[in-house]
Scaffold this motif. Structure first.
Motif, PDB file in Angstrom:
ATOM      1  N   THR A 174       0.819  -1.216   0.000  1.00 32.49           N
ATOM      2  CA  THR A 174       0.000   0.000   0.000  1.00 32.49           C
ATOM      3  C   THR A 174       0.852   1.265   0.000  1.00 32.49           C
ATOM      4  N   TYR A 175       1.923   1.260   0.793  1.00 33.38           N
ATOM      5  CA  TYR A 175       2.779   2.445   0.910  1.00 33.38           C
ATOM      6  C   TYR A 175       4.145   2.204   0.259  1.00 33.38           C
ATOM      7  N   LYS A 176       4.141   1.463  -0.810  1.00 31.00           N
ATOM      8  CA  LYS A 176       5.398   1.090  -1.468  1.00 31.00           C
ATOM      9  C   LYS A 176       6.217   2.306  -1.870  1.00 31.00           C
ATOM     10  N   PHE A 177       5.587   3.304  -2.492  1.00 27.60           N
ATOM     11  CA  PHE A 177       6.313   4.482  -2.955  1.00 27.60           C
ATOM     12  C   PHE A 177       6.860   5.291  -1.784  1.00 27.60           C
ATOM     13  N   GLU A 178       5.999   5.542  -0.770  1.00 25.91           N
ATOM     14  CA  GLU A 178       6.430   6.326   0.395  1.00 25.91           C
ATOM     15  C   GLU A 178       7.584   5.652   1.129  1.00 25.91           C
ATOM     16  N   LEU A 179       7.496   4.331   1.266  1.00 25.95           N
ATOM     17  CA  LEU A 179       8.557   3.582   1.933  1.00 25.95           C
ATOM     18  C   LEU A 179       9.856   3.638   1.136  1.00 25.95           C
ATOM     19  N   PHE A 180       9.739   3.589  -0.185  1.00 25.71           N
ATOM     20  CA  PHE A 180      10.930   3.668  -1.045  1.00 25.71           C
ATOM     21  C   PHE A 180      11.600   5.034  -0.912  1.00 25.71           C
ATOM     22  N   VAL A 181      10.781   6.102  -0.905  1.00 28.16           N
ATOM     23  CA  VAL A 181      11.329   7.463  -0.791  1.00 28.16           C
ATOM     24  C   VAL A 181      12.062   7.628   0.540  1.00 28.16           C
ATOM     25  N   PHE A 182      11.458   7.150   1.624  1.00 26.78           N
ATOM     26  CA  PHE A 182      12.107   7.254   2.931  1.00 26.78           C
ATOM     27  C   PHE A 182      13.396   6.448   2.951  1.00 26.78           C
ATOM     28  N   ASP A 183      13.359   5.231   2.378  1.00 26.72           N
ATOM     29  CA  ASP A 183      14.549   4.375   2.354  1.00 26.72           C
ATOM     30  C   ASP A 183      15.664   5.042   1.556  1.00 26.72           C
ATOM     31  N   ALA A 184      15.285   5.667   0.433  1.00 24.04           N
ATOM     32  CA  ALA A 184      16.280   6.350  -0.396  1.00 24.04           C
ATOM     33  C   ALA A 184      16.885   7.536   0.360  1.00 24.04           C
ATOM     34  N   PHE A 185      16.029   8.301   1.035  1.00 23.36           N
ATOM     35  CA  PHE A 185      16.502   9.479   1.785  1.00 23.36           C
ATOM     36  C   PHE A 185      17.472   9.083   2.889  1.00 23.36           C
ATOM     37  N   ILE A 186      17.087   8.089   3.686  1.00 18.95           N
ATOM     38  CA  ILE A 186      17.922   7.682   4.815  1.00 18.95           C
ATOM     39  C   ILE A 186      19.237   7.074   4.326  1.00 18.95           C
ATOM     40  N   SER A 187      19.197   6.358   3.200  1.00 20.63           N
ATOM     41  CA  SER A 187      20.420   5.755   2.646  1.00 20.63           C
ATOM     42  C   SER A 187      21.373   6.826   2.130  1.00 20.63           C
ATOM     43  N   ILE A 188      20.824   7.858   1.504  1.00 24.06           N
ATOM     44  CA  ILE A 188      21.648   8.959   0.990  1.00 24.06           C
ATOM     45  C   ILE A 188      22.299   9.717   2.155  1.00 24.06           C
ATOM     46  N   VAL A 189      21.525   9.939   3.222  1.00 22.45           N
ATOM     47  CA  VAL A 189      22.073  10.634   4.406  1.00 22.45           C
ATOM     48  C   VAL A 189      23.205   9.818   5.030  1.00 22.45           C
ATOM     49  N   PHE A 190      22.974   8.520   5.196  1.00 24.18           N
ATOM     50  CA  PHE A 190      24.001   7.658   5.790  1.00 24.18           C
ATOM     51  C   PHE A 190      25.231   7.579   4.907  1.00 24.18           C
ATOM     52  N   ALA A 191      25.017   7.512   3.596  1.00 24.88           N
ATOM     53  CA  ALA A 191      26.152   7.464   2.664  1.00 24.88           C
ATOM     54  C   ALA A 191      26.939   8.767   2.734  1.00 24.88           C
ATOM     55  N   GLY A 192      26.214   9.886   2.796  1.00 31.09           N
ATOM     56  CA  GLY A 192      26.882  11.183   2.891  1.00 31.09           C
ATOM     57  C   GLY A 192      27.712  11.294   4.157  1.00 31.09           C
ATOM     58  N   GLU A 193      27.162  10.820   5.274  1.00 29.60           N
ATOM     59  CA  GLU A 193      27.902  10.861   6.537  1.00 29.60           C
ATOM     60  C   GLU A 193      29.164   9.996   6.450  1.00 29.60           C
ATOM     61  N   TYR A 194      29.009   8.785   5.879  1.00 27.21           N
ATOM     62  CA  TYR A 194      30.143   7.854   5.798  1.00 27.21           C
ATOM     63  C   TYR A 194      31.289   8.464   4.985  1.00 27.21           C
ATOM     64  N   PHE A 195      30.973   8.989   3.817  1.00 23.65           N
ATOM     65  CA  PHE A 195      32.031   9.524   2.945  1.00 23.65           C
ATOM     66  C   PHE A 195      32.586  10.848   3.477  1.00 23.65           C
ATOM     67  N   TYR A 196      31.774  11.581   4.225  1.00 21.99           N
ATOM     68  CA  TYR A 196      32.282  12.794   4.880  1.00 21.99           C
ATOM     69  C   TYR A 196      33.320  12.424   5.932  1.00 21.99           C
ATOM     70  N   ARG A 197      32.997  11.410   6.740  1.00 25.02           N
ATOM     71  CA  ARG A 197      33.945  10.949   7.748  1.00 25.02           C
ATOM     72  C   ARG A 197      35.201  10.373   7.093  1.00 25.02           C
ATOM     73  N   LEU A 198      35.020   9.607   6.017  1.00 28.76           N
ATOM     74  CA  LEU A 198      36.157   9.020   5.304  1.00 28.76           C
ATOM     75  C   LEU A 198      37.056  10.099   4.730  1.00 28.76           C
ATOM     76  N   PHE A 199      36.457  11.124   4.158  1.00 31.72           N
ATOM     77  CA  PHE A 199      37.219  12.214   3.558  1.00 31.72           C
ATOM     78  C   PHE A 199      38.079  12.939   4.598  1.00 31.72           C
ATOM     79  N   ASN A 200      37.545  13.077   5.827  1.00 31.27           N
ATOM     80  CA  ASN A 200      38.259  13.796   6.876  1.00 31.27           C
ATOM     81  C   ASN A 200      39.159  12.910   7.729  1.00 31.27           C
TER      82      ASN A 200
END
Length: 283
Positions: free
Chosen positions: A58-84
């Motif tokens: 029922t909420y397939k699209f909404e769940l996908f958007v949230f999953d994409a958002f949280i994954s992008i945030v976590f990826a950004g944090e990981y590579f920010y820490r790696l860069f520094n």
């Protein structure tokens, strides 16, 4: 304003901390760190919500958007820490950073996968909850203390396995020829022995012969004794971790911190040993 915020985050320079997320005195860093933690907690609720009824469809699209958002945030944090990070190889090999990596990699690989592989990758998202472990102050010290007691743990669990294997083998050979027996192999009997020694006792399998019950009784009595030894070792690990944590805090409390270069100095020092700044009563 956005440019200033960008410079504070990506232009962060501090001799004590590698990035702004680890700096307890940075309001921006602590806000971002707490925001990421709140995403982990929110994910846990969404993960449960997804499993109820037809919510996943029922909420397939909404769940996908949230999953994409949280994954992008976590990826950004990981590579920010790696860069520094000053030691990038050590950063990548750090168990805590491996947990961070698994918090977003399954999503991006899932975009290219189908079938059972996709199901497995979606399941691996639950590892994101492990990120909460980083918020426990004693985590690093506990892991280090575990390594110091590895020999004790080995001894306890080898003893546990020996008792389990011998006891289960005897029970299997006493029970295997009984009509209607559920002890049809040693692996299945080992499962029963494990459940018995840990005092779980599902009740799905019980010995029917007298000798089988005798050896089953041995497992019932010996299991908790061995587990008590493991608990005793774990208590020692916690005590050592807590003691080291307390000593570290006392050391920091006795040190004078230079406001200029952020270095620690002896409590009786009047000037910073690094930059020469007057310390006065800077604690």
């Amino acid at each position: 304003m956005l440019l200033s915020l960008k410079n504070k985050i990506f232009g962060y320079n501090n001799s004590k901390y590698e990035n702004i997320l680890d700096d307890p005195k940075s309001k921006i860093g602590q806000f971002l760190s707490n925001f990421i933690t709140s995403l982990v907690v929110l994910f846990a609720f969404i993960f449960v919500f997804e499993s109820i009824g037809t919510n996943e469809v029922t909420y397939k699209f909404e769940l996908f958007v949230f999953d994409a958002f949280i994954s992008i945030v976590f990826a950004g944090e990981y590579f920010y820490r790696l860069f520094n990070a000053k030691e990038k190889i050590s950063f990548i090999a750090n168990p805590i950073r491996v947990i961070d990596l698994f918090s977003f990699v399954p999503f991006f690989f899932g975009l290219l996968s189908v079938g059972d592989i996709l199901k497995l990758l979606r399941l691996l998202r639950v590892l994101r909850v492990l990120r909460l472990v980083k918020k426990i102050p004693l985590t690093a010290g506990f892991i280090k203390a575990l390594k110091d007691y590895i020999d004790e743990y080995k001894a306890v669990y080898i003893l546990f396995f020996v008792i389990l294997f011998i006891g289960s083998s005897f029970v299997y050979y006493f029970e295997k020829d009984v009509i209607g027996t559920k002890f049809t192999s040693i692996p299945i009997t080992l499962w029963w022995g494990l459940v018995t020694m840990t005092t779980v006792g599902f009740g799905d399998m019980v010995p029917l012969t007298n000798l089988g019950r005798v050896f089953g009784s041995f497992l019932v009595f010996l299991g908790p004794l061995v587990l008590a030894l493991a608990s005793a070792v774990t208590i020692m690990v916690f005590m050592e971790t807590s003691r080291n944590h307390e000593m570290t805090h006392k050391h920091h409390a006795r040190s004078k911190h230079c406001h200029r270069c952020k270095s620690k100095n002896p409590k009786d020092a009047n000037y910073c040993m690094i930059c020469g700044e007057e310390l006065n009563d800077q604690l």
